[in-house]
Write an enzyme that holds these catalytic residues in place. Structure first.
Site, PDB file in Angstrom:
ATOM      1  N   THR A 163      33.964   2.399 -18.682  1.00  0.00           N
ATOM      2  CA  THR A 163      33.062   1.569 -19.485  1.00  0.00           C
ATOM      3  C   THR A 163      32.400   2.319 -20.633  1.00  0.00           C
ATOM      4  OG1 THR A 163      31.336   1.954 -17.828  1.00  0.00           O
ATOM      5  CG2 THR A 163      32.592  -0.110 -17.673  1.00  0.00           C
ATOM      6  N   HIS A 190      -6.345  10.776 -13.258  1.00  0.00           N
ATOM      7  CA  HIS A 190      -5.297  10.089 -14.017  1.00  0.00           C
ATOM      8  C   HIS A 190      -3.992  10.873 -13.972  1.00  0.00           C
ATOM      9  CE1 HIS A 190      -3.027   9.271 -17.768  1.00  0.00           C
ATOM     10  NE2 HIS A 190      -3.332   8.019 -17.497  1.00  0.00           N
ATOM     11  N   CYS A 214      34.524   3.807 -13.220  1.00  0.00           N
ATOM     12  CA  CYS A 214      34.160   5.225 -13.184  1.00  0.00           C
ATOM     13  C   CYS A 214      33.323   5.636 -14.391  1.00  0.00           C
ATOM     14  CB  CYS A 214      35.406   6.105 -13.089  1.00  0.00           C
ATOM     15  SG  CYS A 214      36.534   5.916 -14.480  1.00  0.00           S
ATOM     16  N   ARG A 265      42.432  12.022 -12.993  1.00  0.00           N
ATOM     17  CA  ARG A 265      42.789  11.535 -14.322  1.00  0.00           C
ATOM     18  C   ARG A 265      43.536  12.625 -15.092  1.00  0.00           C
ATOM     19  NH1 ARG A 265      38.175  10.043 -18.591  1.00  0.00           N
ATOM     20  NH2 ARG A 265      38.226  12.298 -18.911  1.00  0.00           N
ATOM     21  N   GLU A 286      39.970   1.087 -20.677  1.00  0.00           N
ATOM     22  CA  GLU A 286      38.869   1.549 -21.524  1.00  0.00           C
ATOM     23  C   GLU A 286      39.029   1.105 -22.979  1.00  0.00           C
ATOM     24  OE1 GLU A 286      38.896   5.878 -21.533  1.00  0.00           O
ATOM     25  OE2 GLU A 286      41.004   5.848 -20.960  1.00  0.00           O
TER      26      GLU A 286
END
EC number: 2.7.9.1
Length: 881
Positions: free
Chosen positions: A764, A457, A828, A619, A742
């Site tokens: 996001t 297992h 991104c 950025r 954003e």
């Protein structure tokens, strides 16, 4: 009954085939298909997955099902030449689960159904007495555990006592009189714990076994396994009732598991284990150490069976065009195949198998790519432990699943969960694992067991998870109270650090340092195929030269997010930004900015040089300034001494900049409005680096400057003008400027922003927070509750919320491109590598996704899968070799 609910399979009559997997479950469909192609399979019938759904909808089996089962049992009796419940020639059956997706060991099985005090005597006369009572002993144990819900250890303790008393190692070595006494003891346990005698009615045994297997669909371990592997709760399981064949009949009988290729390495060579005079549960339990299937063992002990088994392995792999995991039983020299399924294997092995099968013309490149699960690549890409360093090896076991893991010793799931919540990595140490350990195995970094073979297992499950595992560690003794283990002369306490090497089987003291993995040539081949097929670019989030080096190693097509603040956080640099923040005068700020500019230019020069001809998006400073300042007395004192300022000065500045809700505070482009000199410095550092590289080294790059946290067209106008002013100082330097979407307002005014931006990049992470009103840090405490309640199907910070956040993205893309048709748009945020989200981004028309360097190959593979599944890959001719 209306719809057909039961399907028969045998060599002479078969109702099903491999295409009926959703109805018959994987096991039932493959049993039927093997009958169709002439593989020796014991006859039986399948209760389809619809019965399972009916069972849960009505809290009982369907009406009239008992009559149907009786009819099919009559057909089975005719095929087998014996009768269910006949005291002279009893038919025994197995009752086994059969989910649509393989769930090894998670659902229940009951063997030897049909034995009672009468039929065991008939079985003894028909074969031999020791075998009959051995089988009865096994049946009572399994039935009591699965159907009557009695703890397995109640029975195991009696067996252990009997073995010790008779000085033997296993059940096989006990004589008939001892077995009869054990059976009486087992019956007494059942009566003491249930108030009822062990059931003698064979029809009751059969129906209650069927019900128990259906019930196991919702047992704790099965639910956990489905959650871990993203298997739907709604599928249900089929149940297979099959004529028993006996690997425990005599010493010319056996049970085993064989893979058509090595599941650890992918080598094109059959790999398996078997036990003489045993039943199937013995080999997967981990309690017994099996024999390897090779010419020196099975080849000598059972030469004809050995040859036939290898012929069947070749036939099944060629038929299914996939590595097979095959369970078999040998009954008195006759080979029977009980199951075939796609074999669990390590990610390394899978990649080798795919490339080899393509080269062997067994499958196409496209089929091969679709056989690589993006979720399994993770273990190949992250740092591994440097096994060349000094190490103290304290033990060796079977290398059951490759990889290297360090962690702190725990002995059970509860302590594993507790330690992981404290931020620790753990090694789960067990005598042998069972399906109940699934949660602990899932969160542990590695697993080590005292018993069990390469098909136990622990071995099978960890290979599927891509985690290292060592089984049957020589001389491993675990304290009964699970406070420590002893290995040789070394005592290791709970919470002590160890390292396990699943490639060699070594157990090593302490934590070992890490190095980047060496990727195989087969991996590179797969990624070349992927690049030919995918239709979206995959970039990396990389902030330092070291990050960029890793991104290049993993095939990033550019840098989609270079966060400049990460350059400041290095321990030898943070004092520069702190010096800037606490400056009281213009001169102090200018001096600090000059030092910061030199530092940023140095990093930009290295990064730009490494990424010639690639996209690079930089950025500008995003986090609030207070994040760079100390937040406790000791740190404040240290910074004060370092910068030659008073403690009160530093404390005052910290208090002045502190915010109640910094996520929505003085950050991103808002810093540029308040302190324009900071963004000017960063823009100047970028552009002057481009200028110097062109003039000094003839290296031409065109960076993209990204402005974060924009909510207003005016913000963007001011900072774009700032960039143009700085660019005038560097003759004909090429650059582009864009913004991060954003915040919801930015998405809603995308048409206005697009007038000034050359690109959009969706952040996001923050867009999810601000759209849903969720903090990704604080919502952890209740997100699981929301998922359990069905409010969220997934964690919205892992899988994009298409309905809400996705709708804002659609608005931004539509408005942005309406205002500026040539607008470049990508993402991104962390969702950039999520397999469930990438398809949405592709269909939305984004040109790239950018993600962690370590997840670049995953994102590429997902993009290729989507291109193939949607039929719009770059090169349709790749559908054939």
């Amino acid at each position: 009954m209306g719809k057909k609910l039961i399907y028969y399979f045998s060599q002479s009559k078969c109702d099903g085939n491999a295409e009926m997997k959703n109805l018959l479950g994987s096991k039932g469909a493959n049993l039927a298909e093997m009958c169709n192609i002439g593989i020796p399979v014991p006859s039986g019938f399948t209760l389809c997955t619809q019965v399972c759904k009916m069972y849960y909808n009505n809290d009982k089996l369907p009406d009239n099902l008992c009559g149907e089962i009786k009819n099919f049992m009559a057909i089975l009796e005719e095929d087998a030449g014996c009768k269910f419940g006949d005291p002279n020639h009893p038919l025994l059956v197995s009752v086994r689960s059969g989910s649509i997706d393989s769930m090894p060991g998670m659902l229940d099985t009951i063997l030897n159904v049909g034995l009672n005090d009468e039929t065991v005597i008939g079985l003894a006369k028909k074969s031999n007495e020791r075998f009959a009572y051995d089988s009865y002993c096994r049946f009572i144990t399994m039935y009591s555990n699965v159907v009557l819900q009695l703890n397995h250890y109640l029975f195991q303790d009696i067996l252990d006592s009997a073995r010790c008393k008779n000085n033997v190692e296993s059940l096989v070595d006990l004589d008939v009189s001892t077995l009869k006494q054990i059976i009486n003891d087992f019956k007494n346990i059942v009566y003491e714990n249930t108030g009822k005698h062990f059931p003698q009615n064979i029809n009751e045994q059969l129906l209650s076994s069927i019900t128990a297997v259906f019930s196991s669909w919702k047992n704790e371990r099965a639910v956990s396994y489905r959650r871990i592997h993203n298997i739907s709760e709604d599928l249900g399981t089929a149940v297979n009732i099959q004529t028993m064949v006996f690997g425990n009949l005599n010493n010319n009988s056996a049970t085993g598991v064989i893979f058509t290729r090595n599941p650890s390495t992918g080598e094109k060579k059959c790999f398996g284990e078997f036990l003489l005079n045993a039943q199937g549960e013995d080999i997967v339990s981990g309690f017994y150490t099996p024999l390897p299937i090779n010419n020196n063992t099975m080849g000598k002990l059972m030469p004809e069976v050995y040859e036939e088994l290898y012929i069947i392995c070749k036939k099944l792999e060629e038929y299914y065009k996939e590595m097979q995991d095959i369970e078999f039983t040998v009954q008195d020299g006759k080979l029977w195949i009980l199951q075939t399924r796609s074999g669990k294997r390590t990610p390394e092995a899978n990649i080798r198998i795919v490339v080899d099968m393509v080269n062997e013309k067994m499958i196409t490149k496209n089929n091969g790519i679709l056989k690589v699960d993006p979720n399994t690549l993770n273990s190949l890409l992250h740092p591994i432990f440097d096994i060349q360093c000094d190490k103290q090896v304290i033990g060796v076991g079977l290398p059951a699943s490759p990889g290297i893991a360090s962690g702190y010793v725990v002995f059970n799931t509860y302590n594993a969960e507790k330690a992981v919540k404290q931020g620790k990595q753990v090694i789960l140490v067990r005598s042998e694992t069972s399906p109940e350990d699934i949660n602990g195995m899932n969160i542990a970094s590695g697993i080590m067991t005292a018993r069990g073979g390469m098909t136990s297992h622990a071995a099978v499950v960890t290979r599927g998870m891509g985690k290292p595992c060592i089984c049957s560690v020589n001389g491993l003794h675990i304290d009964k109270n699970e406070g420590f283990f002893v290995l040789g002369e070394v005592k290791i306490n709970k919470d002590d650090p160890i390292t396990i090497n699943g490639n060699t089987g070594e157990v090593i003291l302490g934590i070992l340092p890490t190095i980047l993995p060496e990727l195989s040539q087969e991996f590179e081949t797969i990624m070349q195929w992927v690049d030919e097929i995918k239709t979206i670019k995959v970039l990396a989030n990389a902030d330092t030269p070291k990050d960029v080096e890793i991104a290049k190693k993993f095939g990033a097509e550019g840098i989609g997010l270079c966060r400049t603040e990460h350059m400041f956080f290095a321990h030898d640099r943070i004092n520069l930004i702190q010096k800037l923040i606490i400056a009281d005068s213009q001169d102090e700020r200018v001096n600090a900015l000059e030092e910061l500019e030199k530092m940023q230019k140095s990093d930009f020069k290295e990064i730009f040089s490494m990424m010639v001809d690639k996209e690079i998006t930089v950025r500008l400073l995003d986090p609030p300034l207070h994040e760079f300042l100390p937040n406790n007395k000791q740190s404040i004192k240290k910074v004060a001494n370092l910068l030659g300022r008073s403690i009160e000065d530093i404390r005052s500045k910290v208090e002045q900049l502190s915010e109640q809700n910094p996520m929505l505070g003085h950050r991103g482009c808002r810093i540029a409005i308040s302190y324009p000199e900071i963004y000017r410095m960063q823009i100047r550092a970028i552009l002057s680096t481009v200028y110097d590289l062109r003039n000094e080294k003839n290296i031409v790059v065109k960076p993209e400057i990204m402005i974060p946290f924009v909510i207003s067209e005016k913000e963007l106008i001011l900072i774009c003008e700032m960039a143009r002013e700085e660019a005038r100082n560097f003759n004909n330097v090429q650059y582009s400027i864009g913004t991060m979407i954003e915040l919801p307002r930015a998405a809603l005014i995308a048409d206005k922003l697009a007038k000034h931006a050359e690109f959009f990049s969706f952040g996001t992470n923050d867009l999810t927070q601000t759209t849903m009103g969720l903090s990704r840090d604080d919502s952890v405490s209740f997100l699981d509750t929301y998922k359990q309640a069905g409010i969220f199907e997934n964690d919205p910070f892992v899988v994009l919320d298409v309905e809400g956040v996705g709708e804002l993205m659609k608005i931004a893309v539509t408005k942005g491109r309406k205002s500026c048709p040539e607008l470049k748009i990508g993402i991104c945020g962390e969702h950039g590598a999520d397999p469930k989200s990438i398809g949405f981004f592709i269909n939305l028309g984004l040109q790239y996704v950018s993600c962690s360097a370590y997840r670049v190959p995953i994102a590429k593979l997902v993009a290729a899968h989507i291109a193939l599944n949607q039929g719009h890959s770059k090169f349709s001719e790749l559908t054939t070799n």
